[in-house]
Structures are given as C-alpha cells and as structure tokens.
Design a protein around this motif. Structure first.
Motif, PDB file in Angstrom:
ATOM      1  N   SER A   1      83.364  31.268  55.859  1.00 53.08           N
ATOM      2  CA  SER A   1      82.082  31.955  55.734  1.00 53.08           C
ATOM      3  C   SER A   1      82.260  33.424  56.078  1.00 53.08           C
ATOM      4  O   SER A   1      83.013  33.782  56.982  1.00 53.08           O
ATOM      5  N   CYS A   2      81.535  34.268  55.366  1.00 52.00           N
ATOM      6  CA  CYS A   2      81.531  35.706  55.665  1.00 52.00           C
ATOM      7  C   CYS A   2      80.215  36.122  56.309  1.00 52.00           C
ATOM      8  O   CYS A   2      79.880  37.307  56.348  1.00 52.00           O
ATOM      9  N   ALA A   3      79.478  35.138  56.821  1.00 51.61           N
ATOM     10  CA  ALA A   3      78.142  35.427  57.350  1.00 51.61           C
ATOM     11  C   ALA A   3      78.186  36.277  58.610  1.00 51.61           C
ATOM     12  O   ALA A   3      77.255  37.034  58.882  1.00 51.61           O
ATOM     13  N   SER A   4      79.261  36.142  59.398  1.00 48.23           N
ATOM     14  CA  SER A   4      79.353  36.921  60.629  1.00 48.23           C
ATOM     15  C   SER A   4      80.796  37.009  61.084  1.00 48.23           C
ATOM     16  O   SER A   4      81.690  36.377  60.508  1.00 48.23           O
ATOM     17  N   GLU A   5      81.014  37.809  62.136  1.00 52.40           N
ATOM     18  CA  GLU A   5      82.339  38.012  62.711  1.00 52.40           C
ATOM     19  C   GLU A   5      83.295  38.619  61.673  1.00 52.40           C
ATOM     20  O   GLU A   5      82.881  39.268  60.729  1.00 52.40           O
ATOM     21  N   PHE A   6      84.619  38.367  61.834  1.00 48.33           N
ATOM     22  CA  PHE A   6      85.629  38.966  60.958  1.00 48.33           C
ATOM     23  C   PHE A   6      86.365  37.906  60.141  1.00 48.33           C
ATOM     24  O   PHE A   6      87.520  38.080  59.770  1.00 48.33           O
ATOM     25  N   ASP A   7      85.708  36.781  59.856  1.00 53.31           N
ATOM     26  CA  ASP A   7      86.393  35.653  59.233  1.00 53.31           C
ATOM     27  C   ASP A   7      86.966  35.962  57.863  1.00 53.31           C
ATOM     28  O   ASP A   7      87.977  35.387  57.467  1.00 53.31           O
TER      29      ASP A   7
ATOM     30  N   GLU B   1      75.624  31.423  62.293  1.00 54.53           N
ATOM     31  CA  GLU B   1      74.744  31.308  61.131  1.00 54.53           C
ATOM     32  C   GLU B   1      74.973  29.959  60.459  1.00 54.53           C
ATOM     33  O   GLU B   1      76.010  29.313  60.660  1.00 54.53           O
ATOM     34  N   THR B   2      74.039  29.538  59.645  1.00 56.27           N
ATOM     35  CA  THR B   2      74.154  28.237  58.984  1.00 56.27           C
ATOM     36  C   THR B   2      75.444  28.120  58.185  1.00 56.27           C
ATOM     37  O   THR B   2      76.142  27.092  58.252  1.00 56.27           O
ATOM     38  N   ALA B   3      75.793  29.172  57.462  1.00 49.08           N
ATOM     39  CA  ALA B   3      77.029  29.137  56.674  1.00 49.08           C
ATOM     40  C   ALA B   3      78.259  29.053  57.568  1.00 49.08           C
ATOM     41  O   ALA B   3      79.254  28.407  57.211  1.00 49.08           O
TER      42      ALA B   3
END
Length: 457
Positions: free
Chosen positions: A121-127, A163-165
């Motif tokens: 997921s790209c919803a948050s952090e640096f994933d 986040e959900t994602a």
C-alpha cells in the motif's frame, strides 16, 4: 535468565553440542532510511549510528540477528560487526528490501531467499519507496557426520501504516508468510522475527493472529509468540499499553515480534525475552540509535529425547519442491520399521522411496520423492535388517547442483545403489541403535537435495 556478557559469549560453544544447546536471537529495525527522509537526531548522524549498532552487535555476539531498514548505511553497519556469516545487501533505497541477517551459525548453502510482498500500500509511510518483503534461510544449529539440527529462520518487514489499504496489505503480507511456511517449512522447526508493524490491540491487524496456534488452531503456520508466552501468561492481549523508547520493561506491546514453533526433530524452548533498547544507546548514554526497541530472546534447543533425528544434506537447494517425511512418520505410534528400499536412477538420481511399517499395526506407508526417469531397483529388508549407512554423490546439471548417485547399506551388509557416481560424495552413517526411516529435501523430476530421517531400531 539474564543476558550477561558471559552468557552471550558462551552461546556458540553450547550450540556446538550434538543434541542440545542454547542460543540468542535479536531483531532490530536499524532505521536505515536516508537521513533526508528520516533523521534520527543522534550526534554524528545515521552513518555514525550504524557503526555504533554494528559495534554493539560484535560486542554482544548474539547468535542470529535479523535487521530491517538496513538500507543506505549498510556498509557502515557491517564495517564494525564481526559475525562470520552475513547476508549481502540487496541495495539501498529504492532498490533493496532492507532485510539482512548476521549469524554465528551457517545456513544451508542455497537456502537463503528474498521474497517480495505480493501486495503493498502507498497510503502512508514509505512503503512504496522500497521492495519490502521477507527472507528465508535454513540455519544449522549443529551438524556433524551423523546428525544435524536445522531451524528455518524468517526475517520480515511488513507494510506500515493504519489506513484501510495499509491494514489490507499487511494482513496479506502475513498470509503470504504463512503460506510460504506451509510449503517450504513443512515438518521443520521455525523462527519468524522482525518488524511486523502489527499490534494485537489494533482491531484491523488480523494477519498476525492468523499465524498463531492459539488464535488459529487449524492454521498451517502453528506459531507461538514468545512475548505472549513469557510476559502475557500465554494470553494474546487486546490492550497491552504503548511502550516508550527505550521501553522500561516488556509488559507493553511493540510491533517487533518473535514467533516460533518446534518440530518432531527439535524442541525449541524460549527462556527469556527483553526489549533491548537500553543496550543500544548512543555514546551519550541517552540517545536511542533506532526508533524501534530491539527484541532479544534466549532459547534452548534439544534433539536428545526426540523420536526422530535427521542427517545433514547433500545436493543443491532452492530449485526443487521441499519434502519432509517426519510429520507422516510422527503421526504413527510405535516403532517404525523400513521394509523395502526403492531407487530410480541412470545418469542422475531420479527418485528415492521407502516402504515403512509401524509396530502398532497401522499398515505400511510408501514414502517416495522425485520423478519417474531412470531404471528402478529395490531391496526388500529381512526381519531384523535395517538401513544404517548411506552414500550420496552430487554433481552439476544445467549449472545447478543435484544428487547423481545413492548407495544404501543395511545392517547385514547388503547394498542397493542407483545413478552415476561422481567424485564429490559424502557418507551418512546412522548412530548405533538408529536406522533410516524416511527422507527430507527437495525434488522435482530428479532428487536435488537429500537428507535422511533416522528412527530407533
């Protein structure tokens, strides 16, 4: 048990024992993202922090260390560490996974693998900046001419964020690990430790619970959380509080976890777990070197009282399908007796087979691995006759190491062989009172990797 320097330095010597030992493991997110993205505020910057972490790895001498986020300061980290076995970097941001292992024990040649997450997921952090995932290796805690003790080690760094994602991706990450364990660690003892980014107190984090035997009794992974076992009275908590960094004690929950299981071949017993943040402070004695609490665990292992033992391996790993007969054998009661040996081979070793029966009268079981090529040969064992000695020869086929030849010798001196002998051979001889009752290794159309399971005569 306290983790004194003397205790830690003695671990390697204890692990060299033939049937039992004691070892330490550490998981640490070393916060190696580029400083421009994730500064740590420690004097000297992240390169200096990495060197300090590496020097502490060398000072404490923990037996197996998994690191996560070992990205752009990898060379600095390794420059001050002295572990004899270390994985090569897969690269900094954006090329590498940041997962590496430093070990006092060797792993089976060819067994180390890197696997990327199927979902992120790209919803948050640096994933989305790096190809995160998990690694796998089969580490030898002990190995000699007669017996060997292997444990499958997994390092991981799952999708971050809430986040959900993020939750959906992270749960899928852990599902992927569980499926890999089912396929590649069937019958084996397992240790999974790393940055799970999961909390039992977070309702959306269902993936971590799916790996636990307590929460998912029918699941293939069947793991236990050592923190839950030693610090939560075996009960998975719904709320354990938030830890500081460094944590004052291990009563609170962090996302860095250590999961394990034993096998019919080796019993693993955790004896201590601590959050080791106070061991990893900067030279000022106050600043933390990472934004994660490292987790330090001591375990004992024993193969002394097990019903089955295993030999070492011969051949090549990582390109066949894993097999292990020990779960099938362990599902029977009574002593196991080998009745008939069957091999197929010509230019190379195509398949191995063994017909066994149990003293409890459960009928016979056919254990066969490999393909249908070559010519078949077989040897029916007489009453009181056992398979006690084996010889394997390996060679190269299509730039891959495979088993080319096998020879079985019984307690009455009779032999059975198949395939083509090479100059690179190894003899495996059962300890007195033990016999070959099964196999473990990797195969496809041929037998790539092979070891023997021993049972008492």
């Amino acid at each position: 048990m306290k983790f004194t320097a003397a205790t830690i330095l003695a671990q390697g010597a204890l692990a060299a024992a033939a049937t039992s030992g004691d070892f330490t493991i550490l998981t640490m997110n070393v916060a190696g993202l580029p400083e421009v993205l994730n500064p740590n505020g420690v004097p000297g910057g992240k390169e200096a922090s990495a060197k300090t972490i590496g020097s502490k790895f060398a000072q404490y001498g923990y037996d197996v260390i998994h690191v996560q986020e070992d990205f752009n300061y990898h060379a600095a980290l390794y420059s001050t560490d002295t572990h004899p076995y270390r994985t090569p970097t897969s690269g900094g941001v954006p090329f590498g996974s940041g997962l590496n292992t430093l070990s006092n024990f060797p792993w089976l040649s060819g067994s180390f693998q890197r696997q990327k997450w199927a979902k992120s997921s790209c919803a948050s952090e640096f994933d989305c900046l790096t190809p995160k995932g998990f690694t796998f290796m089969r580490i030898a805690l002990s190995s000699d001419a007669t017996d060997a003790v292997y444990v499958d080690f997994y390092n991981m760094h799952t999708d971050a964020g809430t986040e959900t994602a993020d939750l959906e991706a992270r749960n899928d990450n852990l599902r992927q690990v569980g499926e890999w364990i089912q396929t590649h660690s069937q019958g084996n003892a397992v240790l999974v430790f790393g940055d799970t980014n999961s909390r039992y107190s977070r309702s959306g984090d269902t993936g971590i619970r799916s790996l636990l035997k307590l929460e998912n009794p029918t699941g293939a992974a069947g793991l236990q959380d050592i923190w839950v076992e030693l610090h939560r009275n075996g009960v998975v908590p719904n709320d354990a509080g938030v830890c500081g960094n460094p944590a004052e004690d291990a009563a609170c929950e962090i996302v860095d976890k250590v999961l394990y299981r034993s096998s019919p071949l080796v019993q693993l017993t955790p004896t201590a777990l601590e959050y080791a943040g106070p061991r990893f402070l900067a030279d000022d004695g106050v600043s933390v070197l990472s934004d994660h609490n490292p987790v330090l665990v001591n375990l004992t292992w024993s193969a002394a009282d097990r019903r089955f033992r295993q030999s070492g391996f011969w051949g090549g790993a990582a390109y066949g399908n894993w097999f292990n007969d020990v779960s099938t054998l362990d599902s029977t009661t009574g002593s196991i007796k080998a009745r008939k040996i069957t091999f197929r081979g010509e230019n190379r070793l195509d398949s191995v087979g063994l017909t066994v029966s149990s003293s409890s009268g459960q009928g016979t079981t056919e254990l066969v691995h490999g393909g249908q090529g070559g010519s078949e040969v077989s040897l029916t064992l007489a009453d009181g006759e056992s398979w006690v000695k084996s010889e394997l020869c390996q060679g190269q086929k299509s730039d891959k190491t495979r088993n080319f030849y096998i020879k079985a010798t019984t307690s009455k001196g009779r032999t059975l062989e198949a395939g083509t002998r090479t100059s690179d051979c190894k003899v495996f001889e059962a300890e007195e009172g033990w016999q070959v009752v099964g196999f473990l290794g990797e195969s496809g159309d041929e037998v790539d990797l092979l070891g023997f399971i021993y049972g008492k005569i």
